[in-house]
Design a protein around this motif. Structure first.
Motif: not given
Length: 562
Positions: A116-117, A122-124, A127-128
């Motif tokens: 997914d990343e 990762s930007y994810k 964000d988390f």
């Protein structure tokens, strides 16, 4: 295979060292070949000490990193320990997070999802961190090129400390601290640490700040040794010391997670080779087949029963991984033949359904088969992702740099790299990569080479030689197992092919009335006719101790015969 006899080292240095150490000239020559020329260097080689480790504050930005972490603790901030999903990354995250948690509770871990990343920060993940009120991220084994990600985090009032060992790009991220011994402006005395090694230096610096000693940190060295073995970094200098003491921890008091992984292994003492082929693939399998979080859960678990449960799950992932990599390797080999690409300077293959988690292993398998720089692509989201592997002495990272116009992003080092590109750029990239390699590689690099340390007779092999050679361990890049050449050997009439397809060769060899030795040649079953009828032959080999049914005997592990 080409046999290259290493140049004989300076005889004066060899003779002087042999006298100083009271050893045979052969041993002294092997040491001088490894850059060990003085009594003090030999002492550090044979008797490494944790006291010899470098001061962690010699690393650029280390003071900034420690100050920021101490500030975070004083202000009760939430700290996120972020790392890559491979062995180096998951061991590093396990090490730094478990050390911090030993005295501060507000610490969590984050491993990006391989599918997914993708690789790295990762930007994810950022964000988390924002959603869960983390204000400091410690990135391990990644981040040295994450300029945009670090800027994105800064806009959200999240600070970064980067601990990496990959080559930096032209611009460093604007993090609070960037710990990477490969930084141009970093004068740290040893720049071959793995990612977990850089994480350990951070922990060493934090420990010094808290008046702890290196002895307080030995419990973490099983993780560092595992990463050193898995990441194939040189086993020289500081890495060799960390690996040696880490192996002692693995063999005497490993953490429950590692204990659970090795409890079915029959060997009494595990070597760095066992770490590479037994422990590392299983830790890696979590990130390849399921998720890297599972590896961190295993490595940070203190309850043995729970660790055994995690280990059995990871064992299943490893079995699945083996099945996948076999299947994809077969498909890749048939693609090379179908496309009439067996005579190229490179191997570049692609199929969109190939499992992203095993393409690195498949690249290694293809390199073993065709022995040339290799890249295996698969579909990942709307792009193609790939793993590259190289052959000895060819820098695949530099070759990718020359093809950068076709790539979205790439990273790695001399022998292994990863990249992404747009699908429509695949053919252009494949053409460019073939051209760059063809123009820059020396043709002899496409023939596997065995480097021979010394030519000896079988009469030179005795208990004292074997006893001293075992003290050369742990072996690895920069300190490889010594390889010897002996001419005019004969088999004593025992030669036979062994294994399911008789792929391997088993012999009992003698030379000019010398004592005989058992010998085994993995993958050399096709050389059986060469040694039958007691015809003389030359061989290159390592000296092993073979353990069978509790009996230990000397065995020659043959690398090639002529």
């Amino acid at each position: 295979m080409r046999w290259t006899l290493k140049p004989k080292p300076d005889s004066e240095k060899v003779n002087a060292l042999a006298v100083q150490l009271n050893v045979e000239e052969l041993i002294a020559a092997l040491l001088v070949q490894r850059g060990i020329e003085t009594f003090e260097q030999a002492r550090q080689f044979f008797r490494p000490s944790l006291a010899d480790l470098h001061d962690p504050y010699l690393m650029k930005d280390m003071d900034k990193a420690v100050n920021r972490i101490e500030t975070a603790i004083a202000n009760r901030e939430n700290i996120l320990v972020f790392g890559d999903y491979d062995v180096d990354g998951t061991t590093a995250v396990s090490l730094v997070s478990s050390y911090l948690k030993s005295y501060y509770p507000n610490v969590a871990t984050y491993i990006p999802d391989r599918y997914d990343e993708g690789y790295g920060i990762s930007y994810k993940g950022i964000d988390f961190a924002e959603d869960n009120e983390f204000t400091l991220i410690i990135a391990l084994d990644c981040g040295i090129k994450s300029v945009d990600h670090v800027a994105y985090a800064a806009e959200r009032n999240i600070d970064f400390i980067i601990c990496d060992h990959h080559r930096p790009g032209p611009t460093l991220p604007e993090a609070v601290a960037v710990l990477d011994p490969k930084r141009e402006d970093c004068t740290y005395p040893y720049d071959e640490l793995c990612g977990c090694g850089v994480g350990f230096k951070l922990v060493q610096a934090l420990a010094a700040h808290r008046n702890q000693t290196i002895e307080d940190l030995t419990m973490y060295l099983d993780l560092v040794a595992t990463a050193i073995g898995a990441d194939i970094v040189p086993i020289t200098g500081e890495n060799r010391t960390l690996a040696k003491f880490g192996l002692e921890v693995i063999n005497t008091s490993p953490r429950p997670g590692i204990k659970a992984l090795i409890q079915n292994v029959k060997k009494k003492v595990l070597t760095i080779t066992d770490v590479v082929f037994i422990i590392a693939p299983r830790i890696n399998a979590a990130g390849r087949v399921k998720h890297g979080n599972e590896a961190v859960a295993l490595l940070t678990e203190y309850d043995l029963d729970q660790a055994e449960q995690f280990a059995s799950e990871i064992e299943q992932y490893n079995t699945d991984r083996k099945d996948l990599d076999k299947q994809i390797t077969v498909e890749a080999l048939s693609q090379i033949k179908e496309n009439n690409e067996t005579e190229r300077f490179t191997t570049v293959v692609y199929r969109e359904h190939w499992h992203k988690g095993v393409i690195g292993i498949v690249a290694s398998r293809l390199t073993e088969t065709y022995y040339r720089p290799t890249i295996v692509f698969t579909k990942s989201g709307d792009k193609l992702a790939a793993s590259a592997r190289s052959v000895k002495d060819f820098d695949v990272y530099n070759a990718l740099e020359a093809c950068a116009a076709h790539l979205e992003q790439f990273g790695g080092h001399m022998y292994a790299a990863g990249m992404t590109l747009k699908e429509e750029k695949y053919i252009a990239f494949k053409t460019a990569f073939e051209r760059v390699v063809q123009e820059t590689i020396s043709p002899e690099l496409l023939i596997p080479e065995v480097l021979v340390d010394a030519e000896i007779g079988l009469t030179d092999i005795n208990d004292k030689l074997i006893r001293i050679l075992t003290q050369f361990e742990p072996f690895g890049p920069g300190n490889m197992t010594p390889v010897f050449m002996t001419k005019g050997m004969k088999d004593s009439g025992y030669a036979k092919g062994i294994g399911v397809d008789e792929d391997h060769l088993k012999l009992f060899v003698k030379q000019n009335g010398s004592p005989g030795f058992g010998a085994i040649g993995f993958g050399l079953g096709n050389k059986l006719d060469l040694v039958k009828n007691q015809a003389p032959f030359d061989a290159v080999y390592c000296i092993d101790e073979n353990e069978f049914n509790g009996n230990v005997s000397v065995q020659l592990r043959l690398k090639d015969l002529k």
